[in-house]
Design a protein around this motif. Sequence first.
Motif, PDB file in Angstrom:
ATOM      1  N   ILE A 181      -4.019   9.376  -3.087  1.00 20.38           N
ATOM      2  CA  ILE A 181      -4.637   9.423  -4.408  1.00 20.38           C
ATOM      3  C   ILE A 181      -3.578   9.559  -5.494  1.00 20.38           C
ATOM      4  CG2 ILE A 181      -6.144  10.791  -5.898  1.00 20.38           C
ATOM      5  CD1 ILE A 181      -7.781  11.408  -3.328  1.00 20.38           C
ATOM      6  N   SER A 202      -2.770   6.558  -8.392  1.00 21.76           N
ATOM      7  CA  SER A 202      -3.075   6.842  -9.797  1.00 21.76           C
ATOM      8  C   SER A 202      -2.144   6.113 -10.753  1.00 21.76           C
ATOM      9  CB  SER A 202      -3.021   8.348 -10.059  1.00 21.76           C
ATOM     10  OG  SER A 202      -1.693   8.826  -9.940  1.00 21.76           O
ATOM     11  N   SER A 203      -0.980   5.670 -10.262  1.00 24.08           N
ATOM     12  CA  SER A 203      -0.051   4.990 -11.168  1.00 24.08           C
ATOM     13  C   SER A 203       0.671   3.804 -10.535  1.00 24.08           C
ATOM     14  CB  SER A 203       0.988   5.987 -11.701  1.00 24.08           C
ATOM     15  OG  SER A 203       1.717   6.554 -10.629  1.00 24.08           O
ATOM     16  N   ALA A 246      -1.731   6.366 -16.614  1.00 21.13           N
ATOM     17  CA  ALA A 246      -2.621   6.071 -15.490  1.00 21.13           C
ATOM     18  C   ALA A 246      -2.921   4.577 -15.406  1.00 21.13           C
ATOM     19  CB  ALA A 246      -3.912   6.860 -15.646  1.00 21.13           C
ATOM     20  N   SER A 247      -3.236   4.132 -14.191  1.00 25.22           N
ATOM     21  CA  SER A 247      -3.558   2.729 -13.972  1.00 25.22           C
ATOM     22  C   SER A 247      -4.861   2.355 -14.680  1.00 25.22           C
ATOM     23  CB  SER A 247      -3.698   2.458 -12.474  1.00 25.22           C
ATOM     24  OG  SER A 247      -2.475   2.698 -11.817  1.00 25.22           O
ATOM     25  N   ALA A 253      -5.286  -0.735  -6.991  1.00 20.86           N
ATOM     26  CA  ALA A 253      -5.235   0.669  -6.581  1.00 20.86           C
ATOM     27  C   ALA A 253      -4.638   0.770  -5.188  1.00 20.86           C
ATOM     28  CB  ALA A 253      -6.628   1.277  -6.603  1.00 20.86           C
ATOM     29  N   HIS A 311      -8.765  -0.832  -9.023  1.00 13.55           N
ATOM     30  CA  HIS A 311      -9.428   0.446  -9.298  1.00 13.55           C
ATOM     31  C   HIS A 311     -10.917   0.222  -9.569  1.00 13.55           C
ATOM     32  CE1 HIS A 311      -6.063   3.336  -9.482  1.00 13.55           C
ATOM     33  NE2 HIS A 311      -5.350   2.256  -9.762  1.00 13.55           N
TER      34      HIS A 311
END
Length: 207
Positions: free
Chosen positions: A17, A21-22, A99-100, A106, A125
């Motif tokens: 996770i 996230s990035s 953040a993406s 993702a 995502h």
Amino acid sequence: RIAVALPRGADSALALIAVASSCACVPVNPDLTADELQRYFSDLKLTALVTRADMNPASREAAKALDIAVIDFVPGRQDNLGGCAFVGPTIEPAATGGASRGDDDAFILLTSGTAARPKMVPLTHRNVCLSATNAGRVLSLTSHDRLLNVLPLFHAHGLISGLLTALAAGSSVICTDGFDAPSFFGWMRELRPTWYTAVPTIHRALL
């Protein structure tokens, strides 16, 4: 693209996770051989590998052969799993947008490769969040539910239909070190999950 090759359990969930996230996160089966991993890493054009300093020599060997940066995941204490850390080189270029976004990748999952060479499947995502939310709605999950997840997180079932579906519903997840039939009913009594998900082979073993 950053691969995560960690043993099954809560640490793997946290790392996946955090990376997703990035970055585009690539969950990897840590039991693969160095040759298999080197082939996958080359095809994926990885920037870095996240693993643990005390294990996964095959993944380190593959990363070293391809000059891929290695980042060590340092677990938190049992009473503070969120106190984990990532130790290693700074990855350039640094993320500039925080953040993406929804249309960013993702996860990139590898198919099982039973019929041909494994294929890379990118999931955005938006894809992942929609799938997890829909599954939670169908299962009528609430924040009071608790998942017993015995599946590996490098497959879509354990990652999306399990871990992320539970988290999208605001509920909790128990990540075991894998499936163990003799331990299963003890986990049920001790940890009191409200649901679990698995493949037919596991259901049959439990029956």
